[in-house]
Design a protein around this motif. Structure first.
Motif, short mmCIF file in Angstrom:
data_model
loop_
_atom_site.label_atom_id
_atom_site.label_comp_id
_atom_site.label_asym_id
_atom_site.label_seq_id
_atom_site.Cartn_x
_atom_site.Cartn_y
_atom_site.Cartn_z
N GLU A 21 0.90 -1.24 0.12
CA GLU A 21 0.05 -0.19 0.26
C GLU A 21 0.83 1.38 0.06
N ASN A 22 1.69 1.25 -0.82
CA ASN A 22 2.72 2.43 -0.98
C ASN A 22 3.20 2.83 0.27
N LEU A 23 3.84 1.97 1.13
CA LEU A 23 4.55 2.24 2.34
C LEU A 23 5.51 3.58 2.18
N ALA A 24 6.08 3.78 0.95
CA ALA A 24 7.01 4.70 0.70
C ALA A 24 6.82 5.20 -0.83
N LEU A 25 6.85 6.46 -1.17
CA LEU A 25 7.18 6.80 -2.45
C LEU A 25 8.60 7.07 -2.86
N PHE A 26 8.66 6.74 -4.13
CA PHE A 26 9.90 6.89 -4.60
C PHE A 26 10.41 7.44 -5.96
N THR A 27 11.40 8.05 -6.23
CA THR A 27 11.66 8.68 -7.43
C THR A 27 12.89 8.26 -7.86
N ILE A 28 12.94 7.91 -9.02
CA ILE A 28 14.29 7.36 -9.59
C ILE A 28 15.27 8.45 -10.01
N ALA A 29 16.33 8.47 -8.91
CA ALA A 29 17.03 9.62 -9.28
C ALA A 29 18.25 9.41 -10.31
N ASP A 30 18.58 8.17 -10.67
CA ASP A 30 19.43 8.00 -11.69
C ASP A 30 19.37 6.37 -12.14
N ARG A 31 18.46 6.43 -13.41
CA ARG A 31 18.07 4.90 -13.73
C ARG A 31 19.29 3.95 -14.13
N PHE A 32 20.15 4.57 -14.64
CA PHE A 32 21.47 3.93 -15.11
C PHE A 32 22.10 3.17 -14.04
N LYS A 33 22.37 3.78 -12.81
CA LYS A 33 22.87 3.42 -11.55
C LYS A 33 21.99 2.66 -10.52
N GLY A 34 20.52 2.84 -10.97
CA GLY A 34 19.61 2.17 -9.99
C GLY A 34 19.64 3.11 -8.82
N ILE A 35 19.55 4.25 -8.67
CA ILE A 35 19.66 5.14 -7.33
C ILE A 35 18.35 5.78 -7.28
N LEU A 36 17.60 5.29 -6.16
CA LEU A 36 16.31 5.75 -5.75
C LEU A 36 16.21 6.55 -4.68
N LEU A 37 15.49 7.62 -4.82
CA LEU A 37 15.04 8.48 -3.52
C LEU A 37 13.73 8.09 -2.84
N LEU A 38 13.91 7.40 -1.64
CA LEU A 38 12.52 7.14 -1.02
C LEU A 38 12.08 8.02 0.02
N ARG A 39 10.62 8.32 0.00
CA ARG A 39 10.27 9.02 1.00
C ARG A 39 8.81 8.51 1.84
N TYR A 40 8.97 8.45 3.06
CA TYR A 40 7.96 7.79 3.91
C TYR A 40 7.67 8.60 5.05
N SER A 41 6.46 8.11 5.45
CA SER A 41 6.09 9.19 6.76
C SER A 41 6.88 8.65 8.01
N PRO A 42 7.15 9.88 8.91
CA PRO A 42 8.09 9.50 9.97
C PRO A 42 7.16 8.62 11.06
N HIS A 43 5.75 8.53 10.93
CA HIS A 43 5.11 7.74 11.87
C HIS A 43 5.02 6.33 11.41
N GLN A 44 5.62 5.97 10.27
CA GLN A 44 5.54 4.63 9.83
C GLN A 44 7.05 4.05 9.64
N GLU A 45 8.03 4.99 10.23
CA GLU A 45 9.35 4.50 10.10
C GLU A 45 9.59 3.04 10.40
N ARG A 46 9.01 2.53 11.56
CA ARG A 46 9.30 1.22 11.72
C ARG A 46 8.96 0.12 10.93
N GLU A 47 7.55 0.46 10.42
CA GLU A 47 7.08 -0.50 9.28
C GLU A 47 7.75 -0.38 8.02
N PHE A 48 8.25 0.78 7.68
CA PHE A 48 9.10 1.02 6.58
C PHE A 48 10.56 0.03 6.53
#
Length: 71
Positions: A21-48
């Motif tokens: 259920e989209n625990l985090a959202l991510f953006t592909i920062a560099d598709r050639f290197k496979g680098i992703l930026l993940l954003r998640y809610s602080p109150h779900q940090e344990r689950e994330f």
């Protein structure tokens, strides 16, 4: 949080992220290197973090330092 995975694993990573259920959202920062930026809610940090630790059994994940953090 920045992570690096194999570029060929980006699609499965997206699928697994949507499956929790989209625990985090991510953006592909560099598709050639496979680098992703993940954003998640602080109150779900344990689950994330539990999800990411479990995912390491399926996908090789490298946790990267945040470039905006002071050195």
């Amino acid at each position: 949080m920045y992570i690096q995975i194999a570029p060929s694993d980006i699609a499965i990573f997206r699928f697994l992220m949507e499956a929790v259920e989209n625990l985090a959202l991510f953006t592909i920062a560099d598709r050639f290197k496979g680098i992703l930026l993940l954003r998640y809610s602080p109150h779900q940090e344990r689950e994330f973090r539990e999800f990411m630790n479990g995912l390491k059994q399926e996908i090789d994940i490298k946790f990267l330092p945040n470039p905006s953090d002071p050195a």
